[in-house]
Each structure stands twice: as C-alpha cells, then as structure tokens.
Design a protein around this motif. Structure first.
Motif, PDB file in Angstrom:
ATOM      1  N   SER A   4       1.020  -1.268  -0.063  1.00  0.00           N
ATOM      2  CA  SER A   4      -0.185   0.488   0.265  1.00  0.00           C
ATOM      3  C   SER A   4       0.878   1.142  -0.058  1.00  0.00           C
ATOM      4  N   ASP A   5       2.277   1.419   0.787  1.00  0.00           N
ATOM      5  CA  ASP A   5       3.035   2.344   0.759  1.00  0.00           C
ATOM      6  C   ASP A   5       3.380   2.454  -1.431  1.00  0.00           C
ATOM      7  N   TYR A   6       3.858   1.755  -0.940  1.00  0.00           N
ATOM      8  CA  TYR A   6       3.998   1.258  -2.694  1.00  0.00           C
ATOM      9  C   TYR A   6       3.329   1.852  -3.834  1.00  0.00           C
ATOM     10  N   GLU A   7       2.018   1.322  -3.840  1.00  0.00           N
ATOM     11  CA  GLU A   7       1.053   2.290  -4.359  1.00  0.00           C
ATOM     12  C   GLU A   7       0.972   3.642  -3.996  1.00  0.00           C
ATOM     13  N   TYR A   8       0.751   4.052  -2.439  1.00  0.00           N
ATOM     14  CA  TYR A   8       0.757   5.631  -2.630  1.00  0.00           C
ATOM     15  C   TYR A   8       1.627   6.280  -3.551  1.00  0.00           C
ATOM     16  N   LEU A   9       2.623   5.670  -2.934  1.00  0.00           N
ATOM     17  CA  LEU A   9       4.238   6.746  -4.209  1.00  0.00           C
ATOM     18  C   LEU A   9       4.568   6.601  -5.511  1.00  0.00           C
ATOM     19  N   LYS A  25       8.678  -1.747  -9.086  1.00  0.00           N
ATOM     20  CA  LYS A  25      10.192  -0.816  -9.862  1.00  0.00           C
ATOM     21  C   LYS A  25      10.486  -0.808  -7.572  1.00  0.00           C
ATOM     22  N   GLN A  26       9.342  -1.166  -6.788  1.00  0.00           N
ATOM     23  CA  GLN A  26       9.729  -0.994  -5.954  1.00  0.00           C
ATOM     24  C   GLN A  26      11.285  -1.078  -5.472  1.00  0.00           C
ATOM     25  N   ILE A  45      10.825   4.101   5.235  1.00  0.00           N
ATOM     26  CA  ILE A  45      10.055   4.557   3.456  1.00  0.00           C
ATOM     27  C   ILE A  45       8.694   4.778   4.555  1.00  0.00           C
ATOM     28  N   PRO A  46       7.597   3.724   4.612  1.00  0.00           N
ATOM     29  CA  PRO A  46       6.386   3.606   5.971  1.00  0.00           C
ATOM     30  C   PRO A  46       6.305   5.180   6.572  1.00  0.00           C
ATOM     31  N   GLU A  47       7.030   5.317   7.080  1.00  0.00           N
ATOM     32  CA  GLU A  47       7.420   6.879   7.938  1.00  0.00           C
ATOM     33  C   GLU A  47       7.053   7.493   6.789  1.00  0.00           C
ATOM     34  N   LEU A  48       8.234   7.755   5.781  1.00  0.00           N
ATOM     35  CA  LEU A  48       7.872   8.846   5.492  1.00  0.00           C
ATOM     36  C   LEU A  48       6.519   9.207   4.823  1.00  0.00           C
ATOM     37  N   VAL A  49       6.420   8.077   4.766  1.00  0.00           N
ATOM     38  CA  VAL A  49       5.132   8.154   3.155  1.00  0.00           C
ATOM     39  C   VAL A  49       3.675   8.591   4.468  1.00  0.00           C
ATOM     40  N   ARG A  50       3.629   8.243   5.969  1.00  0.00           N
ATOM     41  CA  ARG A  50       2.841   8.840   6.651  1.00  0.00           C
ATOM     42  C   ARG A  50       3.186  10.195   7.319  1.00  0.00           C
ATOM     43  N   LYS A  51       4.103  10.742   7.072  1.00  0.00           N
ATOM     44  CA  LYS A  51       4.482  12.232   7.194  1.00  0.00           C
ATOM     45  C   LYS A  51       3.814  12.781   6.276  1.00  0.00           C
ATOM     46  N   ILE A  52       3.922  12.129   4.700  1.00  0.00           N
ATOM     47  CA  ILE A  52       3.533  12.990   4.160  1.00  0.00           C
ATOM     48  C   ILE A  52       2.048  13.015   3.582  1.00  0.00           C
TER      49      ILE A  52
END
Length: 293
Positions: A4-9, A25-26, A45-52
């Motif tokens: 889900s993090d990858y799909e969001y990015l 391309k993960q 990266i999960p924390e990065l996604v949460r921050k965004i």
C-alpha cells in the motif's frame, strides 16, 4: 515498504511528475527514498509516507519527487541531434528567419544544464552566421536544485569528459579548483525557469526549436499524447521538435511528422486530424501542484 505504501508513492509520483512506475520498480523506490528518509530524520519509507499523508509536508513531497526523477545527462548527448542542428536545422531556420533575425530554443527537462549549454556552444560556434541575431535559450526542469547547479555552470572533471570535445573545454571553460566553469558569455545565453511538463506552459511563448529528449519515455501513452499536443502549440509552424533516440510520436499523436531523413527530428503536421492517437482521450487531470521537470 508495504504494497500500500508503494501504491501510494506510485500514484503520488504519477500525479506530481508524470513518472509512470511499473509494479516491479519497488527496489528503485527503496534505493532512492530510504537515504532521503534517513537524511530528514525518519526511520524508513512507511514513516516517510505517513509524514506526507499527515499534511503540511510540501517540501518533503517535493524532495521525494526530485529524488525519483532521473537526471542523467551529458554534453552533446547522442551527438546526432546536435549534428542535425548544426548541419540542417540552423541553415534552414537562418534562411527562414532572415527578416526577423531571431531564434528561440527550449531545452525541456534540462537537468543540470549540459543540454542547453551544448546548444549555446553550438550557436556560439555559428557566430559568423548569427552575427547581429537575437538568440534565446530557455532551459526548464521540475527540480529547482538541478536548475541551481545549471545556473552556476560548474562541472566536475568527470562531467566535462562526457561528450565535450576538448577544444570546446579549452575555449569555453575555466578551471576553478577541481571543477570547470563555463565562461560567462555561454552562461548568459541560457535562461532558467522551473516548470512541470504536466502543467500548462503556454506562458513560455513560441519556439523555433524544442529539445524534449529522454524524458517522455518515463510517461504513459496518454500523458505523452497530452504533452505532444501542448508542445505543438508552442512550436512555430516550420519549427523543429527534437526527441531522444528511444522516443517517437508514432502511434501516439499526429501533431508532428518526422523530419525527412533526420532521425529524432519532427515537424508540426499541418495535415493532422487534430486528435491524439492510440489511447484514450487526453488525461482529464494535468492539475499538478508540484514544481517542475
């Protein structure tokens, strides 16, 4: 990084820069964003996604987009387009523009500046033909950081060894410590502007030549078609579009037609049907809020 993090990015990058990452391309995302996450004090990266996702992280989002943007470039890259420019395009345009004595050239997705400065040096070498002419080179990119590097005109030994003829290094550069800096007259020929190719760029005005090389390969077909439509509107009827060696308009748009016997060169197509080819209609959203590539 979770699926889900990858799909969001993937979605974020597509919306902000046009970059169309495939499902496999993960590894690329991890290799570029893990160092960024750690540099800004995040663990992964999960924390990065949460921050965004939490909002108020526009600067971080821009850094993510810039980290994923490929900035590979070098002087006189692929050589052939510059030979065509020198031997075919410039002679034709100088004849066609003899009355107004002015040329405008756009280097789109210019990265750290090697392409627009290659164009500037090429025009400088033609100074006898262009004496008294007004020449304007506009260099744009999504990334402000690479534009700042380009403005400085400072390049490493490795960078000047990639594609730059030694005689041009001697003529147009001075050594500054371990770096090489372009002379002020060459730097002064190039204007830099931050621009996203997914956004409207009509404010740039019309051009005689547009270099848009090695960037459209990262976009999906509909996005390419939309960009070609808008590029066609910025190009003079007898102007020239220069694409990368792996890029083509074939099957995507009829806004352009190949320049006779000159690989990589295209002209506006006056007999076009007026619609993109081979895909759904033009994308409904070109509403990108990020700054440019």
């Amino acid at each position: 990084m979770t699926p889900s993090d990858y799909e969001y990015l993937r979605k974020l990058l597509k919306e902000r820069s046009g970059l169309d990452l495939s499902a496999d391309k993960q590894y690329l995302v991890e290799s570029r964003l893990v160092p960024l996450a750690r540099r800004v004090g995040l663990t992964d990266i999960p924390e990065l996604v949460r921050k965004i996702k939490g909002g108020g992280a526009d600067a971080l989002t821009t850094e993510v987009v810039e980290a994923m943007t490929t900035n590979e470039t070098f002087f006189f890259r692929d050589k052939i387009p510059f030979d065509h420019m020198r031997e075919t395009v410039l002679p034709a345009l100088t004849q066609a523009r003899a009355n107004r004595r002015a040329l405008r050239i756009w280097s789109a997705a210019c990265s750290t500046g090697q392409e627009p400065y290659s164009i500037a040096m090429l025009l400088k070498e033609a100074d006898k033909v262009l004496a008294g002419w007004r020449t304007e080179i506009v260099a744009t990119d999504l990334s402000q950081s690479v534009l700042e590097k380009s403005k400085a005109g400072l390049f490493s030994q490795f960078e000047v060894q990639r594609g730059l003829p030694i005689q041009m290094l001697i003529k147009h550069f001075v050594q500054v410590g371990e770096l090489w800096q372009l002379n002020a007259d060459i730097r002064g020929m190039v204007q830099h502007r931050q621009l996203n190719l997914l956004q409207d760029f009509s404010q740039l005005g019309s051009f005689d030549v547009i270099f848009c090389r090695n960037v459209l390969i990262y976009f999906d077909q509909d996005t390419k078609a939309a960009i070609f439509e808008r590029l066609a509107k910025q190009l003079e009827p007898d102007g020239v579009l220069v694409l990368g060696a792996a890029e083509s308009v074939v099957g995507i748009t009829d806004a352009f037609k190949p320049y006779p016997e000159k690989r990589g060169l295209y002209r506006p197509n006056p007999g076009r049907t007026g619609r993109p080819l081979g895909g759904s209609a033009m994308p409904q959203t070109l509403k990108v809020v990020a700054s440019a590539r």
